[in-house]
Structures are given as C-alpha cells and as structure tokens.
Enzyme design. Structure first.
Site, PDB file in Angstrom:
ATOM      1  CG  ASP A   1      -9.909   0.053   4.871  1.00 32.60           C
ATOM      2  OD1 ASP A   1      -9.690  -0.249   3.676  1.00 32.60           O
ATOM      3  OD2 ASP A   1      -9.183  -0.310   5.814  1.00 32.60           O
TER       4      ASP A   1
ATOM      5  CD  GLN B   1      -3.540  -4.342   6.493  1.00 28.98           C
ATOM      6  OE1 GLN B   1      -3.375  -3.391   5.735  1.00 28.98           O
ATOM      7  NE2 GLN B   1      -4.221  -5.425   6.148  1.00 28.98           N
TER       8      GLN B   1
ATOM      9  CE  LYS C   1      -3.910  -2.331   2.089  1.00 30.24           C
ATOM     10  NZ  LYS C   1      -4.576  -2.791   3.296  1.00 30.24           N
TER      11      LYS C   1
END
Ligand code: NAD
Length: 294
Positions: free
Chosen positions: A122, A99, A55
């Site tokens: 997200d 994460q 990422k």
C-alpha cells in the site's frame, strides 16, 4: 478551447496493466516463485468487505497466491500486531495489506509501522512515505496516486515544468500524489480545507487532481481551458432516480473546459487495484531478487 474533453479510460488502462502483471507473474512462476499477497480485514464494515473480496479475486486471477485473514471487530491490537509479525516472516508472502479503516480501539499508525516496508504494497509505511518525500525511487508508491500518474502519462507524456494543483492532502492520496508530481518535475500546489481560495488555485492548473471526498466540488469555472483533470473522488449520493456514485468533479461542466478528464466510475478506481497487483509483483521481485522486465 476544446469543445469536449478526451475521456481517460481507467478501465482499459487497468486491464492492460493487469494483463502485463499476469504475464510477469507467469515468468516468475517459471522460476519457482509465486507472488503472494496477504489481505487483513478487521471487523465487518460492508464496503471494506467488498473491497477485500475484489482484491482476493483479482490477485488470484493474475496467478498470485492470496491469503485472506478476516478478524472480528473486537480483535485486540496486540493480536493484530502478532499476525503482522507472522506475515512479515512468511516466505510465501511478498505483500501485506491491512484494509482501512480499522476499528477505533486500534491505532492505525502502530499497525502500518509494523508491516515490513518491503512488503508494504500500500506504500503507507513511514519508510516508504519518507522515500517518496525525499525523491527516492526505491520505495513502494501508494496505489491510488500511482494509478493517477499512469493515467496522466497517457495524455501528458512530459510532465516536467507543468503546474499541478492537488485538492486534498490525505496520506493515502493527496500528499503522496503531490510528492510524485514534484518528483516528475511539476510545480505543485497542495490545497486542503484550510486553503483560502481553492478555486483560484485550481484555475492555474495544467494538471488538476481532485481527492477531497466532496461530490461535484470542482465546477467548470475552476478549470483552466486545456487542463487535464483527474477525479479521485468516490461519493455515494442519492438522486431523485435513486442512489448513484459521483466523483469530486462536476463532470458535465468540467469536460467542456478540460483537455482530458477521468470519469467516475471507470477512471481512477480500477487503476488502484491494478497498481496493488503491480506493487505486489514488484515486492516479490525485490524480495526474491529476481528481475524480469515489465
Ligand atoms: P480524506 O477525507 O482522508 O481527505 C480529504 C482531503 O480533502 C483532506 O485533506 C481535506 O482537507 C480535503 N478537502 C475536503 N473538502 C475540501 C474542500 N471543499 N476544499 C479543499 N479541500 C478539501 O479523503 P481521502 O481518503 O483522501 O479520499 C478522498 C476521496 O477519494 C474520497 O471520495 C475517497 O472515496 C476517494 N478515494 C478513491 C480511491 C480510488 O481508488 N479511486 C482511493 C482512495 C480514496
């Protein structure tokens, strides 16, 4: 009945979306705004560390700024919440991603709730999940279902009226996927482990999305001739020839019946990260109120 399904190439689609994002980042930078994405990793889960590295690399490759925070696995929840509060207030940061999974002593929902909804790239914050659930279009959409929708549109320009079956109802994939398809005008059946006959439900699908985390769950006989099948699964298995990655779909069987199908790898996976970059661009535009067409 089609003899062999069209392959939906997620790698190519992801490349073209990433290219479009990079072009739009360059435009924003001309206006003095560099989109910034903060990624927070708690602990040393090897798979998570690989995802985070990827990422960071891809964020920088499109011209965005990347802020990576790696915290030890014994980080207290309060310290993580403090960090998120700091990132929420930081004007250089437009997207925040924590994460998952988090270590067991940290409450995932408390952490996701702490992220400012406008920086929630997200799309897991309850405000963004709620907006999607009631059909509002001004929230952040979770990256994996968004990637699936983009791939679907490549082969099915009109989704309205189609019968969609989603296998798996996690908050990360299945549920938001079902809501997205409903908002597109599909008739949606959301199935899960307690569903009595998943195969029978699947056989009615014009669109079959599979996100169960079960290798080769969907067999050829589960697929209606001409259906479009999107395989979200990523399963690491060991075969006589060594370790490999397979999806939730028995690709060889399903591609005989389906009109189009995504491969694993090279299907949904690459789209997830491209959509993360797209969401970060979107967040930067929303936060700074700069509008440029993509
Ligand atoms: P999860 O374990 O949180 O949820 C799995 C869901 O599938 C549950 O709702 C469960 O009830 C359902 N399920 C499991 N077995 C089933 C069965 N036999 N029949 C019907 N339903 C069944 O998993 P998740 O996080 O949603 O991930 C699902 C899969 O997608 C995993 O393989 C994961 O690695 C993969 N994934 C891929 C990406 C990507 O970028 N491609 C992103 C996220 C997840």
């Amino acid at each position: 009945m089609p003899e062999s399904a069209t392959l939906i190439n997620g790698s190519t689609e992801a490349k073209s979306l990433t290219h479009a994002v990079a072009e739009n980042v360059a435009l924003l930078r001309q206006q003095g705004i560099t989109p910034g994405l903060a990624v927070v990793l708690v602990g040393d889960d090897p798979a998570s560390a690989i995802y985070v590295r990827s990422k960071v690399r891809k964020t920088e490759a499109v011209g965005m700024r990347s802020f990576c925070h790696r915290l030890p696995s014994n980080t207290p929840q309060a310290a993580l919440l403090d960090l998120i509060a700091t990132l929420n207030d930081d004007k250089d940061i437009h997207g925040i991603l924590v994460q998952l999974p988090l270590p067991p002593h940290i409450q995932r929902d408390a952490v996701l709730d702490a992220i400012s909804p406008e920086k929630d790239v997200d799309g897991f914050h309850v405000v963004n999940a709620g907006k999607l659930a009631i059909g509002r279009t001004d929230g952040m959409i979770p990256c994996t279902p968004l990637g699936c929708l983009i791939l679907l549109r490549r082969v099915l320009p009109v989704l309205s009226g189609l019968h969609a079956v989603v296998i798996g109802c996690s908050n990360i994939v299945g549920r938001p996927m079902a809501r997205l398809l409903l908002n597109e005008g599909c008739t949606v059946v959301l199935t899960h482990l307690q569903t009595r006959d998943v195969a029978a439900e699947a056989r009615r699908a014009d669109i079959l999305i599979v996100a169960a985390g079960h290798p080769r769950l969907v067999r050829g006989s589960w697929v209606k001739p001409g259906a479009v099948v999107i395989d979200v699964g990523i399963n690491r298995i060991t075969t006589p020839t060594g370790p490999t990655i397979v999806g939730d779909v028995a690709f060889d069987e399903v591609s005989v019946h389906a009109r189009a199908v995504t491969p694993v790898p090279g299907g949904v996976g690459p789209m997830t990260i491209a959509c993360l970059l797209q969401n970060t661009l979107e967040a930067a535009r929303n936060i700074t109120h700069k509008v440029s067409p993509i």
